[in-house]
Each structure stands twice: as structure tokens, then as C-alpha cells.
Design a protein around this motif. Structure first.
Motif, PDB file in Angstrom:
ATOM      1  N   HIS A 124       0.862  -1.188   0.000  1.00 58.91           N
ATOM      2  CA  HIS A 124       0.000   0.000   0.000  1.00 58.91           C
ATOM      3  C   HIS A 124       0.898   1.238   0.000  1.00 58.91           C
ATOM      4  O   HIS A 124       2.039   1.188   0.443  1.00 58.91           O
ATOM      5  N   ASP A 184      -6.046   3.398  -6.365  1.00 61.63           N
ATOM      6  CA  ASP A 184      -7.290   2.732  -5.963  1.00 61.63           C
ATOM      7  C   ASP A 184      -8.474   3.276  -6.767  1.00 61.63           C
ATOM      8  O   ASP A 184      -8.494   4.445  -7.143  1.00 61.63           O
ATOM      9  N   HIS A 229     -10.729   6.218   1.545  1.00 59.93           N
ATOM     10  CA  HIS A 229     -11.387   4.919   1.573  1.00 59.93           C
ATOM     11  C   HIS A 229     -10.912   4.180   2.827  1.00 59.93           C
ATOM     12  O   HIS A 229     -10.120   4.734   3.600  1.00 59.93           O
ATOM     13  N   ASP A 259      -9.639   0.386   4.768  1.00 61.86           N
ATOM     14  CA  ASP A 259      -9.287  -1.033   4.710  1.00 61.86           C
ATOM     15  C   ASP A 259      -9.098  -1.543   6.136  1.00 61.86           C
ATOM     16  O   ASP A 259      -9.134  -0.779   7.101  1.00 61.86           O
ATOM     17  N   HIS A 274      -8.772   6.354   5.543  1.00 68.88           N
ATOM     18  CA  HIS A 274      -7.581   7.165   5.271  1.00 68.88           C
ATOM     19  C   HIS A 274      -7.694   7.768   3.881  1.00 68.88           C
ATOM     20  O   HIS A 274      -8.520   7.339   3.072  1.00 68.88           O
ATOM     21  N   HIS A 291      -5.836   9.191   0.173  1.00 67.14           N
ATOM     22  CA  HIS A 291      -4.699   9.087  -0.745  1.00 67.14           C
ATOM     23  C   HIS A 291      -4.540  10.439  -1.441  1.00 67.14           C
ATOM     24  O   HIS A 291      -5.521  10.977  -1.978  1.00 67.14           O
TER      25      HIS A 291
HETATM   26 ZN   LIG Z   1      -5.613   3.062   0.905  1.00 67.06          ZN
END
Ligand SMILES: [Zn+2]
Ligand SMILES: [Zn+2]
Lengths: 104, 341
Positions: B279, B303, B312, B314, B320, B322
């Protein structure tokens, strides 16, 4: 009631006009620096938007407010120029057209 | 983010603060830092509860920190909460010098020049880019260099940089590459303009995202301010270029050195590590306490499930963000969480 063929034709013309307006705006490179703002010029917050950079890559996202100005913030991967299809542009155009009516 | 030992932060911050003075206030700040960090360790920073990961104060580079403590705060929804009050010296902890920004002449190559962005693209602000501006912007009034000498017009004094950087630029400063030195605003080499950020210890997701209406989007772990979109229309309409360095940062009198984009691992700008699972790597906290990660993962992909704020969730990182591309004049689209008032 509107003739279904006429309705279809009207829709196609509207679509084509919107798409070509969009594409012609993209083509004016001297205005590229305004592109993320221009993409939301007639939009409202949270409406979908799109613009292309000087290379023809397509940026699709959402109109968001920064210090009271609406700017198109991309949230989908960049579609590089060679992969951009008219459908990509039309999809955004139709969607924002639809949203703007829904919200007014 | 990786779990980091916070013991070092306790010791180093105590030393750092101890070096600034020995009065009671300083001691109490040092104690508060120690307490803050100990508490954080006890609550296990990496645990994801209801999509939320608490802020990890140990990610801030020690040489960027002036102080970090937990304080009472009120969030944008009116709720009383606790926040980290993070005071940074404003100079990037991972670099020794800023720049280069403007190219000296129309011969200057990318190695000795900074960057400019437009319409989503980050360009090398080379001499040839500057000499081509009238074509690039389709406006013959662009003339950023001396036709006889090839030297670029650069604001090389504090007066000139401030005159060229304000909203209504005087005509005499049209056609300048604007470059302000950090030394105008900081007496100490290796330091910038000190700023304090209030960041919720435990981020709180909002029902609908909030606009970014303040000047601060967040703060990088290296102590640099993440600024809102640069007003490129105003800058360009005065025939000026507010040059960035390779990290898409530049200096202004108010914020000092600040970023307008995330561009790690290019030119003089240090890279950041990917997470162990490939990631993107985290490099900043947004003002709502959610971490901001690099745009791409280790495979160079972005993503496809980002929301309008560019966030988004996970299982390991919770919610969080990007960052957008280095040339997109923004990091995130909105605040998904409550910010401190
Ligand atoms: Zn992410
Ligand atoms: Zn700036």
C-alpha cells in the motif's frame, strides 16, 4: 406525447452538444490552467466533473469547495489520452447534466 | 503505518525541550509529551475500531517538532474532545535545504530548477519551459526573461517577493518568477516558520464531508504545512509563476515553507516507503486526524474506490486518504472527519 424517435434524436443532439462543448473546452490549451475550476463553473458541490490536461489525459472527479471556490477533485484513476473514449466524456457530461436538474 | 517505538520520542522530546529552557512550563510540556506518548502506546495505535485508527504522534520527525501535547478541544460538531497540539518549526525534517525554485536562465536544466503545475500536470520549471510560456499559455504578454541576456526575472529580495506574491500584483512585478527565501522569515538556519496544528486524537467520521475552508489541509510528518489549492488563476493573470521546488513546496510570508502537492522521490524530494503490504506510504495527517498516503501503491496503481474526499477504508488502516497527483493542486477533496474548531 413526444415521438420516441424524436425524443431519442433530441437526447442524442443534447448529448453530442454537451460532449462537444466539453471537448472543445478541453482543446483550448491556453485555458488549461483554469480547467479544474472551469470543470465546476456551472456546477454545484458534489456534482461529478471532468477535465483534460494538456496531454489529453482525462481527470474525473467531484466538485468540491476550496476557500469558497468550486474545483474538480479527481477521485478516479487518470484515464490516459490514448485510452479516453467519447463514452468516458459523455458519461460524466450526462451525469452532471442530470444531477444539476435534480438539485435545482 | 507501521507501529513505531515511542520511547525515543519521549527521551528526545524531553531533551529537545529541556534544551530550550528549564522553567516549569517547559518541564510540564515535556511531561505532557511523555504522558501523551505513553497513553498512545497503551491504546495500541494500530488497532482499527469502527474504521478509525487513532493518531500516532511518534510519526512526526523529532527534528521538526517544537512540542506535542494533548489538549482539550472542541470539534466542528460541537463535541468536546482531546486533540494533539503539534507545534512544528516548519522546515522539512528530511532535507537540509529548500529549492531550487526558479531557473536562473533560459538555459537552466531540470536539475537546477524547480517545478510548476498546470491542469493536473507537474512540469519541470526549466529555462526552456520559461522561454515557452507565451506559447504554453497562448498569450504573447508572457516574457519572464531578458531577451538579451536570457536571464530569468526572479524576485531576489524580500520586498520583491512579497510584492509579487500578493493578490493584486503591481505592474512592475508582472513577468517575474516569484521566489521567497525562508531566511526572510526565520532567523535560525534549518528552521522555518513555526506553526501549531490541533488534530483530534481519535478521528470522528462526519455524516457528510466538510469543505476545506481553512488554509491548512494538514501537516506532513516532516513538519511541513499542507496548504489549500494555490490560486493559480490570480498568479498567472499577473504573469507570474510562484515557483515550487521538487517537493511542490514554496515559501510565503505567512505559512513559511508549505506544500501544494505530494511529489515524493523525484529530484531533490525524498521518497517515502511503501507499507509492508505494498500500500502507499503515509506522509501526513489531515486536520481531521486521518492519515494521508501516497497516491499510488507499490505496483504504480491507484485505488478505484476513493470517495469524493479521496478517502477509503481497509482493515489495517481504517479510513484514510490518498493524495492526488503532484500536479493537481490539492491533496484531498474534503474532510471526511470533524476538525478542531
Ligand atoms: Zn488506501
Ligand atoms: Zn503557496
Amino acid at each position: 406525447m413526444m415521438n420516441p424517435h424524436f425524443k431519442l434524436l433530441t437526447m442524442a443532439v443534447v448529448l453530442l452538444t454537451l460532449t462537444s462543448t466539453c471537448l472543445s473546452a478541453f482543446a483550448h490549451e491556453e485555458h488549461v490552467f483554469k480547467a479544474p475550476w472551469d470543470a465546476c463553473a456551472d456546477a454545484i458541490k458534489t456534482q461529478q466533473c471532468a477535465y483534460t490536461n494538456a496531454h489529453g489525459d482525462l481527470f474525473k472527479g467531484t466538485c468540491r469547495v476550496f476557500n469558497e471556490a468550486l474545483m474538480c477533485v479527481r477521485n478516479q484513476p487518470i484515464i490516459t489520452a490514448e485510452k479516453v473514449t467519447p463514452a468516458d466524456v459523455a458519461e460524466v457530461t450526462v451525469s452532471s447534466h442530470h444531477d444539476s436538474h435534480e438539485n435545482h | 503505518m507501521q507501529i513505531k517505538s515511542t520511547l525515543g520520542l519521549v527521551v528526545c522530546c524531553s531533551l529537545l525541550l529541556g534544551g530550550c529552557g528549564t522553567d516549569d512550563t517547559t518541564d510540564s510540556v515535556a511531561d505532557a509529551v511523555a504522558e501523551t506518548v505513553t497513553d498512545t502506546v497503551e491504546t495500541e495505535v494500530e488497532e482499527v475500531v469502527d474504521n478509525i485508527v487513532v493518531v500516532d504522534p511518534s510519526v512526526f520527525a523529532l527534528n521538526s517538532l517544537e512540542s506535542i501535547e494533548i489538549v482539550d478541544c472542541t470539534l466542528s460538531n460541537g463535541d468536546a474532545s482531546t486533540c494533539y497540539s503539534v507545534t512544528v518549526n516548519g522546515f522539512p525534517a528530511d532535507r537540509n535545504e529548500l529549492g531550487p525554485f526558479c531557473p536562473e536562465s533560459i538555459e537552466t536544466t531540470a536539475d537546477d530548477a524547480g517545478k510548476w503545475f498546470d491542469g493536473g500536470v507537474l512540469y519541470d520549471l526549466t529555462g526552456s519551459f520559461v522561454s515557452n510560456l507565451s506559447v504554453f499559455y497562448g498569450d504573447s504578454k508572457w516574457q519572464l526573461y531578458d531577451k538579451d541576456t536570457g536571464l530569468v526575472n526572479i524576485t531576489d529580495t524580500q520586498v520583491a517577493c512579497e510584492a509579487a506574491a500578493r493578490p493584486n500584483v503591481a505592474a512592475e512585478y508582472n513577468n517575474f518568477c516569484v521566489q521567497c527565501e525562508i531566511s526572510y522569515y526565520s532567523d535560525v538556519a534549518g528552521e522555518g516558520v513555526s506553526s501549531t496544528y490541533l488534530i483530534p486524537v481519535t478521528p470522528v467520521l462526519r455524516d457528510s464531508p466538510a469543505d476545506i475552508s481553512s488554509d491548512n489541509v494538514g501537516v506532513a510528518f516532516n513538519g511541513v504545512n499542507l496548504a489549500v489549492a494555490a490560486p493559480t488563476q490570480a498568479i498567472l493573470s499577473a504573469y507570474t509563476i510562484a515557483a515550487f521546488d521538487d517537493c511542490v513546496g514554496h515559501v510565503n510570508p505567512v505559512a513559511g515553507y508549505h506544500y501544494h502537492g505530494a511529489n515524493h522521490g523525484d529530484g531533490t524530494c525524498p521518497a517515502i516507503d511503501y507499507e509492508s503490504d505494498g500500500h502507499g506510504g503515509a506522509f501526513a495527517y489531515a486536520m481531521d486526524g486521518f492519515a494521508i498516503y501516497s497516491m499510488l501503491n507499490q505496483s504504480g496503481e491507484e485505488d478505484t474506490d476513493l470517495d469524493e474526499c479521496r478517502g477509503h477504508s481497509d482493515d489495517s488502516r481504517g479510513y484514510h486518504y490518498h493524495a492526488a497527483g503532484a500536479g493537481e493542486n490539492t491533496f484531498i477533496g474534503c474532510f471526511a472527519g470533524e476538525i478542531a474548531q
